[in-house]
Write an enzyme that holds these catalytic residues in place. Structure first.
Site, mmCIF file in Angstrom:
data_model
loop_
_atom_site.group_PDB
_atom_site.id
_atom_site.type_symbol
_atom_site.label_atom_id
_atom_site.label_comp_id
_atom_site.label_asym_id
_atom_site.label_seq_id
_atom_site.Cartn_x
_atom_site.Cartn_y
_atom_site.Cartn_z
ATOM 1 N N TYR A 161 7.684 -6.928 -8.261
ATOM 2 C CA TYR A 161 7.324 -5.701 -7.533
ATOM 3 C C TYR A 161 7.053 -4.574 -8.530
ATOM 4 O O TYR A 161 6.057 -3.862 -8.445
ATOM 5 C CB TYR A 161 8.476 -5.336 -6.596
ATOM 6 C CG TYR A 161 8.199 -4.234 -5.598
ATOM 7 C CD1 TYR A 161 7.754 -4.532 -4.312
ATOM 8 C CD2 TYR A 161 8.398 -2.896 -5.929
ATOM 9 C CE1 TYR A 161 7.518 -3.521 -3.381
ATOM 10 C CE2 TYR A 161 8.166 -1.886 -5.017
ATOM 11 C CZ TYR A 161 7.735 -2.203 -3.740
ATOM 12 O OH TYR A 161 7.502 -1.205 -2.830
ATOM 13 N N GLY A 192 18.219 -10.401 2.628
ATOM 14 C CA GLY A 192 17.318 -10.956 1.607
ATOM 15 C C GLY A 192 16.183 -11.784 2.172
ATOM 16 O O GLY A 192 15.599 -12.609 1.484
ATOM 17 N N ALA A 193 15.845 -11.566 3.438
ATOM 18 C CA ALA A 193 14.790 -12.364 4.071
ATOM 19 C C ALA A 193 13.488 -11.586 4.201
ATOM 20 O O ALA A 193 12.546 -12.043 4.835
ATOM 21 C CB ALA A 193 15.252 -12.851 5.438
ATOM 22 N N ASP A 237 9.752 0.981 4.795
ATOM 23 C CA ASP A 237 10.846 0.304 5.507
ATOM 24 C C ASP A 237 11.815 1.298 6.138
ATOM 25 O O ASP A 237 12.258 1.122 7.274
ATOM 26 C CB ASP A 237 11.605 -0.618 4.542
ATOM 27 C CG ASP A 237 10.686 -1.625 3.873
ATOM 28 O OD1 ASP A 237 9.571 -1.851 4.389
ATOM 29 O OD2 ASP A 237 11.081 -2.183 2.828
ATOM 30 N N LEU A 293 13.113 -8.727 5.764
ATOM 31 C CA LEU A 293 13.017 -7.979 7.028
ATOM 32 C C LEU A 293 13.704 -6.614 6.903
ATOM 33 O O LEU A 293 14.065 -5.989 7.885
ATOM 34 C CB LEU A 293 13.612 -8.797 8.181
ATOM 35 C CG LEU A 293 12.888 -10.119 8.449
ATOM 36 C CD1 LEU A 293 13.570 -10.904 9.564
ATOM 37 C CD2 LEU A 293 11.425 -9.873 8.833
ATOM 38 N N SER A 294 13.886 -6.192 5.655
ATOM 39 C CA SER A 294 14.395 -4.844 5.357
ATOM 40 C C SER A 294 15.810 -4.580 5.854
ATOM 41 O O SER A 294 16.081 -3.534 6.452
ATOM 42 C CB SER A 294 13.454 -3.781 5.930
ATOM 43 O OG SER A 294 12.268 -3.803 5.245
ATOM 44 N N THR A 313 0.832 -1.213 0.000
ATOM 45 C CA THR A 313 0.000 0.000 0.000
ATOM 46 C C THR A 313 0.865 1.262 0.000
ATOM 47 O O THR A 313 0.391 2.323 -0.391
ATOM 48 C CB THR A 313 -0.898 0.043 1.250
ATOM 49 O OG1 THR A 313 -0.077 -0.234 2.391
ATOM 50 C CG2 THR A 313 -2.016 -0.977 1.170
ATOM 51 N N ASP A 314 2.127 1.160 0.428
ATOM 52 C CA ASP A 314 2.907 2.406 0.621
ATOM 53 C C ASP A 314 3.125 3.156 -0.694
ATOM 54 O O ASP A 314 3.003 4.369 -0.753
ATOM 55 C CB ASP A 314 4.215 2.182 1.399
ATOM 56 C CG ASP A 314 5.231 1.257 0.744
ATOM 57 O OD1 ASP A 314 4.892 0.601 -0.270
ATOM 58 O OD2 ASP A 314 6.369 1.187 1.253
#
Ligand code: GLA
Length: 380
Positions: free
Chosen positions: A216, A117-118, A167, A120-121, A31-32
């Protein structure tokens, strides 16, 4: 400790240390970049910078995670195609100077425990950490939201990844025991307390987000495409933020089903996020969990950014006692799920999900029982 690494690498004590956390997003996914709403929390895994000033214009950077060093000149900052990990520091330094901030040479070491790369930013943590590091080292007195924007600009324009602002925002401005409710259109925000006996449990599928970047970009364009179609019917809309579910119903005939479903995810996710904030503030964690579950379904079916591994983790999670909600988090196509679990059930939840995942797919999931933590600018 990064301070020790710094000392071993550069033979001197560091002057400044800054920590920037990774994040999970509780709800408000994809949504960002549609000017919408998000509700992330910073986690207790960080990238730490330690460094000191130099008398010249050289910047030497050591990455503990890559066990590698680079050196560059502040007056000639180029992208590094070999040591790509260094581009975050390079880009941040370049844009700070382009905005008129005076930097001097520095020796810098950084590293941490945000898995790379998981989903979690880790990149946002590296960028925000670099910007906050310069700010603190040189006493630049930068505005927090400027730090966030410059970090995102580095990712978009220097590194070349077209991400939204979530993020970087949460890595900078997260707060312990709180989620952060952000309006990505005007960047107003407030911290929402995470009350009650619950833990945020993160399950790492172990699958790197392979398709993440190309898909993306495809989603980004599809959202713009849907806005153009709706605008063509005479509605004054700039982004999917301006679109209501009723507008979508009306527009069903004017766009193909794929675009419609992409838009439907974003519009319904914005609504879920607004409701999620309300119920969280009212202490209704059950409803909050239901909204998380619905978010996952929407990401899986309408937005199609989940994966077999993420769906498996979510399905396993929902069978465990004490779980309130489970969904994929971040861009998707691999990465992690986020789960809201009653504290007394969190440990057995983690074990059962890891066991079930291995049994079902033969894969190992890393599980982090995590706490909402302070952002880089809050703990600095
Ligand atoms: C990635 C991007 C964010 C956001 C999420 C999806 O994490 O960096 O800006 O778009 O995906 O919600």
């Amino acid at each position: 400790m990064i301070e020790q690494t710094f000392q071993q690498t550069f033979g001197a004590l560091s002057e400044t240390v800054v920590r920037a956390p990774g994040r999970v997003n509780l709800i408000g996914e994809h949504t960002d970049y549609n000017d919408g709403f998000v509700l992330p929390a910073a986690i207790d895994r960080t990238i730490t910078y330690a460094g000191r000033r130099r008398a010249d214009r050289r910047v030497r950077v050591y990455s503990e995670d890559f066990k590698a060093s680079v050196e560059f000149d502040l007056d000639d900052i180029q992208k590094d195609s070999e040591n790509t990990w260094s581009n975050f520091v390079r880009g941040v330094s370049k844009f700070l100077q382009a905005d008129g901030h005076r930097l001097c040479g520095a020796d810098i070491a950084f590293g941490g425990d945000v898995p790379l790369g998981a989903g979690l930013s880790s990149s946002a943590a590296v960028e925000v950490g670099a910007t906050a590091f310069w700010n603190k080292l040189l006493g630049l007195g930068l505005d927090p939201v400027y730090i966030v924007k410059l970090s995102r600009r580095t990712e978009n324009e220097f590194v070349g990844v077209p991400c939204g602002i979530m993020d970087q925002f949460i890595s900078a401005l997260g707060r312990r025991d709180h989620a952060l409710f952000l309006d990505c259109r005007d960047l107003t925000y407030r911290h929402v307390p995470l009350r009650g006996d619950v833990k945020i449990v993160v399950c790492n599928s172990g699958v790197k987000r392979a398709l993440a970047q190309s898909e993306y970009e495809v989603r980004l364009k599809q959202c713009q495409g849907a806005v153009a179609k709706i605008a063509a019917t005479g509605r004054a809309v700039k982004s999917l933020r301006d679109v209501q579910l009723s507008d979508l119903d009306a527009a069903k005939g004017s766009m193909d089903n794929l675009l419609w479903r992409r838009a439907h995810h974003v519009v319904s996710e914005n609504q879920r996020t607004l409701e999620a904030v309300k119920v969280l503030e009212a202490g209704d964690l059950e409803r909050f969990g239901e909204l998380m579950n619905q978010s996952h379904e929407s990401l899986r079916d309408d937005y199609e950014v989940s994966s077999k591994e993420l769906d498996q983790l979510v399905e396993l999670a929902r069978r465990q006692p004490g779980v309130l909600g489970a969904r994929m988090t971040g861009a998707g196509f691999g990465g992690c799920t986020v789960n809201l679990v009653r504290t007394d059930a969190a440990e057995s939840f983690a074990q059962a999900v890891a066991r079930g995942y291995e049994k079902a797919l033969g894969l190992k999931a890393e599980i982090y029982v995590s706490q909402a933590s302070d952002g880089a600018l809050v703990s600095a």
